[in-house]
Design an enzyme around this catalytic site. Structure first.
Site, PDB file in Angstrom:
ATOM      1  N   LYS A  13       0.812  -1.292  -0.059  1.00  0.00           N
ATOM      2  CA  LYS A  13       0.022  -0.058  -0.011  1.00  0.00           C
ATOM      3  C   LYS A  13       0.965   1.384   0.018  1.00  0.00           C
ATOM      4  O   LYS A  13       0.524   2.086  -0.739  1.00  0.00           O
ATOM      5  CB  LYS A  13      -1.021   0.208   1.262  1.00  0.00           C
ATOM      6  CG  LYS A  13      -1.886  -1.252   1.382  1.00  0.00           C
ATOM      7  CD  LYS A  13      -2.651  -1.045   2.561  1.00  0.00           C
ATOM      8  CE  LYS A  13      -1.929  -0.966   3.965  1.00  0.00           C
ATOM      9  NZ  LYS A  13      -1.299  -2.188   4.207  1.00  0.00           N
ATOM     10  N   ARG A  87      -9.925   1.389   8.617  1.00  0.00           N
ATOM     11  CA  ARG A  87      -9.326  -0.267   8.964  1.00  0.00           C
ATOM     12  C   ARG A  87     -10.521  -0.723   9.652  1.00  0.00           C
ATOM     13  O   ARG A  87     -10.291  -1.885   9.932  1.00  0.00           O
ATOM     14  CB  ARG A  87      -8.079  -0.036   9.897  1.00  0.00           C
ATOM     15  CG  ARG A  87      -6.976  -0.332   9.079  1.00  0.00           C
ATOM     16  CD  ARG A  87      -5.710  -0.092   9.957  1.00  0.00           C
ATOM     17  NE  ARG A  87      -4.727  -0.693   9.972  1.00  0.00           N
ATOM     18  CZ  ARG A  87      -3.448  -0.714   9.349  1.00  0.00           C
ATOM     19  NH1 ARG A  87      -3.427   0.837   8.900  1.00  0.00           N
ATOM     20  NH2 ARG A  87      -2.573  -1.167   9.296  1.00  0.00           N
ATOM     21  N   ARG A 126      11.846  -5.830   4.926  1.00  0.00           N
ATOM     22  CA  ARG A 126      11.683  -4.241   4.648  1.00  0.00           C
ATOM     23  C   ARG A 126      12.486  -3.536   5.423  1.00  0.00           C
ATOM     24  O   ARG A 126      12.833  -3.778   6.462  1.00  0.00           O
ATOM     25  CB  ARG A 126      10.001  -4.130   4.881  1.00  0.00           C
ATOM     26  CG  ARG A 126       9.810  -2.318   4.864  1.00  0.00           C
ATOM     27  CD  ARG A 126       8.475  -2.054   5.055  1.00  0.00           C
ATOM     28  NE  ARG A 126       7.625  -2.468   6.253  1.00  0.00           N
ATOM     29  CZ  ARG A 126       6.358  -2.254   6.432  1.00  0.00           C
ATOM     30  NH1 ARG A 126       5.531  -1.763   5.566  1.00  0.00           N
ATOM     31  NH2 ARG A 126       5.992  -2.769   7.659  1.00  0.00           N
ATOM     32  N   ARG A 160      11.039  -1.800  11.078  1.00  0.00           N
ATOM     33  CA  ARG A 160      10.260  -1.395  11.809  1.00  0.00           C
ATOM     34  C   ARG A 160       9.864  -2.174  13.296  1.00  0.00           C
ATOM     35  O   ARG A 160       9.907  -3.368  13.122  1.00  0.00           O
ATOM     36  CB  ARG A 160       8.790  -1.069  11.252  1.00  0.00           C
ATOM     37  CG  ARG A 160       8.510  -0.096  10.656  1.00  0.00           C
ATOM     38  CD  ARG A 160       7.317   0.227   9.795  1.00  0.00           C
ATOM     39  NE  ARG A 160       5.925  -0.384  10.136  1.00  0.00           N
ATOM     40  CZ  ARG A 160       4.893  -0.198   9.559  1.00  0.00           C
ATOM     41  NH1 ARG A 160       4.984   0.379   8.406  1.00  0.00           N
ATOM     42  NH2 ARG A 160       4.008  -0.887  10.140  1.00  0.00           N
ATOM     43  N   ARG A 171      -0.718  -9.060  13.286  1.00  0.00           N
ATOM     44  CA  ARG A 171      -1.191  -8.066  12.515  1.00  0.00           C
ATOM     45  C   ARG A 171      -2.122  -8.391  11.272  1.00  0.00           C
ATOM     46  O   ARG A 171      -3.081  -7.894  11.217  1.00  0.00           O
ATOM     47  CB  ARG A 171       0.073  -6.854  12.054  1.00  0.00           C
ATOM     48  CG  ARG A 171       0.519  -6.111  12.837  1.00  0.00           C
ATOM     49  CD  ARG A 171       1.920  -5.799  12.516  1.00  0.00           C
ATOM     50  NE  ARG A 171       1.914  -4.698  11.357  1.00  0.00           N
ATOM     51  CZ  ARG A 171       2.672  -4.553  10.474  1.00  0.00           C
ATOM     52  NH1 ARG A 171       4.025  -5.277  10.781  1.00  0.00           N
ATOM     53  NH2 ARG A 171       2.755  -3.871   9.495  1.00  0.00           N
TER      54      ARG A 171
HETATM   55  P1  AP5 Z   1       4.743  -1.501   2.026  1.00  0.00           P
HETATM   56  O1  AP5 Z   1       4.475  -0.821   0.684  1.00  0.00           O
HETATM   57  O2  AP5 Z   1       5.634  -0.798   2.997  1.00  0.00           O
HETATM   58  O3  AP5 Z   1       3.490  -2.397   2.325  1.00  0.00           O
HETATM   59  P2  AP5 Z   1       2.434  -1.772   3.165  1.00  0.00           P
HETATM   60  O4  AP5 Z   1       0.906  -2.651   2.583  1.00  0.00           O
HETATM   61  O5  AP5 Z   1       2.153  -0.304   3.273  1.00  0.00           O
HETATM   62  O6  AP5 Z   1       2.533  -2.577   4.800  1.00  0.00           O
HETATM   63  P3  AP5 Z   1       2.491  -1.611   6.059  1.00  0.00           P
HETATM   64  O7  AP5 Z   1       3.030  -2.745   6.877  1.00  0.00           O
HETATM   65  O8  AP5 Z   1       3.047  -0.671   5.967  1.00  0.00           O
HETATM   66  O9  AP5 Z   1       0.903  -1.941   6.217  1.00  0.00           O
HETATM   67  P4  AP5 Z   1       0.257  -1.870   7.452  1.00  0.00           P
HETATM   68  O10 AP5 Z   1      -1.211  -1.494   7.231  1.00  0.00           O
HETATM   69  O11 AP5 Z   1       0.221  -3.108   8.461  1.00  0.00           O
HETATM   70  O12 AP5 Z   1       1.027  -0.508   8.421  1.00  0.00           O
HETATM   71  P5  AP5 Z   1       0.688   0.796   8.917  1.00  0.00           P
HETATM   72  O13 AP5 Z   1       2.011   1.682   8.906  1.00  0.00           O
HETATM   73  O14 AP5 Z   1      -0.454   1.297   8.147  1.00  0.00           O
HETATM   74  O15 AP5 Z   1       5.643  -2.850   1.267  1.00  0.00           O
HETATM   75  C1  AP5 Z   1       6.058  -3.861   2.090  1.00  0.00           C
HETATM   76  C2  AP5 Z   1       7.453  -4.418   1.722  1.00  0.00           C
HETATM   77  O16 AP5 Z   1       7.162  -4.926   0.414  1.00  0.00           O
HETATM   78  C3  AP5 Z   1       8.591  -3.207   1.463  1.00  0.00           C
HETATM   79  O17 AP5 Z   1       9.704  -3.759   1.751  1.00  0.00           O
HETATM   80  C4  AP5 Z   1       8.508  -2.993  -0.095  1.00  0.00           C
HETATM   81  O18 AP5 Z   1       9.436  -2.723  -0.579  1.00  0.00           O
HETATM   82  C5  AP5 Z   1       8.071  -4.534  -0.600  1.00  0.00           C
HETATM   83  N1  AP5 Z   1       7.272  -4.515  -1.699  1.00  0.00           N
HETATM   84  C6  AP5 Z   1       6.189  -3.606  -2.078  1.00  0.00           C
HETATM   85  N2  AP5 Z   1       5.782  -3.980  -3.339  1.00  0.00           N
HETATM   86  C7  AP5 Z   1       6.243  -5.069  -3.647  1.00  0.00           C
HETATM   87  C8  AP5 Z   1       6.282  -5.852  -5.029  1.00  0.00           C
HETATM   88  N3  AP5 Z   1       5.442  -5.612  -5.723  1.00  0.00           N
HETATM   89  N4  AP5 Z   1       6.847  -6.787  -5.229  1.00  0.00           N
HETATM   90  C9  AP5 Z   1       8.116  -7.041  -4.038  1.00  0.00           C
HETATM   91  N5  AP5 Z   1       8.378  -6.478  -2.956  1.00  0.00           N
HETATM   92  C10 AP5 Z   1       7.266  -5.493  -2.705  1.00  0.00           C
HETATM   93  O19 AP5 Z   1       0.054   0.649  10.398  1.00  0.00           O
HETATM   94  C11 AP5 Z   1       0.884   0.280  11.517  1.00  0.00           C
HETATM   95  C12 AP5 Z   1       0.097  -0.003  12.663  1.00  0.00           C
HETATM   96  O20 AP5 Z   1      -0.336   1.495  13.025  1.00  0.00           O
HETATM   97  C13 AP5 Z   1      -1.216  -0.582  12.850  1.00  0.00           C
HETATM   98  O21 AP5 Z   1      -0.586  -2.012  13.104  1.00  0.00           O
HETATM   99  C14 AP5 Z   1      -2.099   0.036  13.869  1.00  0.00           C
HETATM  100  O22 AP5 Z   1      -1.361  -0.310  15.227  1.00  0.00           O
HETATM  101  C15 AP5 Z   1      -1.671   1.325  13.731  1.00  0.00           C
HETATM  102  N6  AP5 Z   1      -2.745   2.170  12.660  1.00  0.00           N
HETATM  103  C16 AP5 Z   1      -2.308   2.585  11.199  1.00  0.00           C
HETATM  104  N7  AP5 Z   1      -3.524   2.993  10.729  1.00  0.00           N
HETATM  105  C17 AP5 Z   1      -4.734   2.536  11.623  1.00  0.00           C
HETATM  106  C18 AP5 Z   1      -5.957   2.721  11.665  1.00  0.00           C
HETATM  107  N8  AP5 Z   1      -6.555   3.492  10.465  1.00  0.00           N
HETATM  108  N9  AP5 Z   1      -6.710   2.570  12.544  1.00  0.00           N
HETATM  109  C19 AP5 Z   1      -6.090   2.007  13.760  1.00  0.00           C
HETATM  110  N10 AP5 Z   1      -4.798   1.813  13.969  1.00  0.00           N
HETATM  111  C20 AP5 Z   1      -3.990   2.272  12.640  1.00  0.00           C
END
Ligand code: AP5
Length: 217
Positions: A13, A87, A126, A160, A171
């Site tokens: 994402k 979410r 990552r 991270r 998660r």
């Molecule tokens: P990446 O692009 O980083 O993936 P992502 O989907 O953004 O993964 P996240 O782990 O950031 O998502 P998340 O939703 O768990 O975390 P968030 O920070 O929102 O890609 C991942 C890896 O793959 C990278 O190394 C990249 O280079 C690689 N990659 C990408 N595309 C690729 C491809 N095509 N082929 C190969 N490799 C590839 O949330 C974290 C925490 O914050 C949550 O757990 C929660 O505690 C809190 N939080 C955030 N938002 C909310 C909300 N709305 N409500 C409540 N709590 C929240």
């Protein structure tokens, strides 16, 4: 112009939000990055949120909605890509209400789909820049100089705190329990578009562009 990127941790994402934002002059808004910034600054919100993030649980809806509302309402003219928000169904309802109050509409929800084993593998490799949140991957998207951000060469890349395998699995479970119901919720509203997230980053971006089908300039 507002789009949501939906999907479990690690599907890409953030990676796709960054590309799409650059190409279409949209602002990528990641609630995860916003919360991590609050944690780093030690604000009251950050102090409340830290334990949730570290455990891989969702931060309570009221805190998230308050934070997103503050960010979006000051920039009504801009287009947004919402990465990781909403979410939960209450967050989706909150977003709908916020957009209605400001005379704006959600244009689509892009659900990125990748098999679970692949996301666990991706997250293990990552690394992120703590300065600009740019995301790298030791295997698929390495930085030019190992361990350093291409845009901030003086800043070491980090793993991270919630990317250890046990927290990643948790998660993913949290996603299935609390976020996956949004797939049906948005499908019923005719807003959902499913994107295959496997393959090269540019191939996935191409699929997203095709799904947008001229919806953004
Ligand atoms: P990446 O692009 O980083 O993936 P992502 O989907 O953004 O993964 P996240 O782990 O950031 O998502 P998340 O939703 O768990 O975390 P968030 O920070 O929102 O890609 C991942 C890896 O793959 C990278 O190394 C990249 O280079 C690689 N990659 C990408 N595309 C690729 C491809 N095509 N082929 C190969 N490799 C590839 O949330 C974290 C925490 O914050 C949550 O757990 C929660 O505690 C809190 N939080 C955030 N938002 C909310 C909300 N709305 N409500 C409540 N709590 C929240």
């Amino acid at each position: 112009m507002i789009f949501v990127l939906l999907g479990p941790p690690g599907v890409g994402k953030g990676t796709q939000a960054r590309l799409l934002a650059q190409r279409h002059n949209l602002e990528a808004v990641s609630t995860g990055d916003m919360i991590r910034a609050e944690v780093a600054l030690g604000t009251p919100l950050g102090l409340s949120a830290r334990a949730y993030i570290d455990a891989g649980n969702l931060v309570p809806d009221d805190l998230i909605l308050q934070m997103v509302e503050g960010r979006l309402q000051n920039r009504l003219a801009a287009g947004f890509l919402l990465d990781g928000f909403p979410r939960t169904v209450p967050q989706a309802e909150g977003l709908t209400a916020l957009l209605a109050r400001t005379g704006r509409q959600l244009r689509g929800v892009l659900q990125i789909v990748v098999p679970e084993e692949r996301v666990v593998e991706r997250l293990g490799h990552r690394r992120v820049c703590p300065e600009c949140n740019r995301v790298y991957n030791l295997e698929s998207q390495p930085s030019a100089v190992p361990g350093r951000c291409d845009d901030h060469p003086g800043v070491p890349l980090v793993l991270r705190s919630d990317d250890d395998p046990v927290t990643v699995r948790h998660r993913i479970r949290v996603y299935h329990q609390q976020t996956e119901p949004l797939v049906a919720w948005y499908r019923e509203r005719g807003l959902l578009r499913e994107i295959d997230g496997l393959g090269e980053v540019d191939d996935v971006a191409g699929r997203i562009e095709a799904a947008l089908d001229g919806a953004v300039p």
